[in-house]
Design an enzyme around this catalytic site. Structure first.
Site, PDB file in Angstrom:
ATOM      1  N   ASP A  54       0.854  -1.182   0.000  1.00  0.00           N
ATOM      2  CA  ASP A  54       0.000   0.000   0.000  1.00  0.00           C
ATOM      3  C   ASP A  54       0.891   1.234   0.000  1.00  0.00           C
ATOM      4  O   ASP A  54       1.978   1.220   0.587  1.00  0.00           O
ATOM      5  CB  ASP A  54      -0.903   0.022   1.235  1.00  0.00           C
ATOM      6  CG  ASP A  54      -2.021  -1.007   1.174  1.00  0.00           C
ATOM      7  OD1 ASP A  54      -2.437  -1.359   0.055  1.00  0.00           O
ATOM      8  OD2 ASP A  54      -2.483  -1.436   2.241  1.00  0.00           O
TER       9      ASP A  54
ATOM     10  N   ASP B  92      -7.082  -1.317  -4.578  1.00  0.00           N
ATOM     11  CA  ASP B  92      -8.183  -1.080  -3.628  1.00  0.00           C
ATOM     12  C   ASP B  92      -9.209  -0.113  -4.216  1.00  0.00           C
ATOM     13  O   ASP B  92     -10.413  -0.274  -3.996  1.00  0.00           O
ATOM     14  CB  ASP B  92      -7.643  -0.516  -2.309  1.00  0.00           C
ATOM     15  CG  ASP B  92      -6.737  -1.482  -1.571  1.00  0.00           C
ATOM     16  OD1 ASP B  92      -6.846  -2.708  -1.796  1.00  0.00           O
ATOM     17  OD2 ASP B  92      -5.913  -1.010  -0.771  1.00  0.00           O
TER      18      ASP B  92
END
Length: 163
Positions: free
Chosen positions: A119, A138
């Site tokens: 991330d 995401d």
């Protein structure tokens, strides 16, 4: 090809997710720098390793949890694909399903390669400091899920039948 939209949406979502992770985390050196301010506070790159699901939930760090999350993600991808096939979904549904599947597969590849999901996106605004990070996959998962809800054919059918 009847489901070309689903395939290409999934392909590009997967490719953009993996390319963005490689570009930011490895090529720009976020793995070493840990943070890069792009347009503070709206957009920052912050290195994150997500071993759980959203917001680090279910983050036990165990190998069993990793494989359970991989299996669950793959099961969701198959379920969405089969559901879309059975619905004879239109282009908007195919696009949405493809985005969700492509984003989920991007995160599966991370779990297979690294043991966690990479991330790097962090967004804050209006005096609120957001401590969470996410990735392009995401975003595609969220957009795809929202699209599946918004463009679901039964909703459109009910609107047509309403007096």
């Amino acid at each position: 090809m009847r489901f070309a939209m689903l395939f290409w949406a999934g392909f590009w979502a997967f490719l953009l997710d993996q390319a963005s992770k490689y570009l930011v985390v490895h090529w720009m050196g976020l793995v070493r720098l840990r943070e890069i301010d792009v347009l503070p506070p709206l957009l920052n790159f912050r290195y994150g390793e997500n071993r759980g699901i959203n917001f680090g939930l279910l983050d036990s760090g165990s190998e069993a949890a990793r494989w359970v999350l991989i299996g669950f993600s793959l099961a969701v991808c198959v379920a969405v694909f089969v559901w879309t096939l059975r619905r004879s979904a239109g282009h908007r549904m195919q696009l949405s399903a493809g985005l969700l599947i492509g984003g989920a597969l991007g995160n599966v590849i991370d779990r297979l390669l690294y043991g966690y999901v990479l991330d790097f996106l962090n967004m804050s605004c209006c005096g609120i400091n957001n401590p969470f990070v996410f990735n392009v996959g995401d975003v595609f998962i969220f957009a795809g899920a929202a699209g599946l809800i918004l463009f679901e054919d039964r909703i459109a059918d009910r609107r047509k039948k309403a007096p």
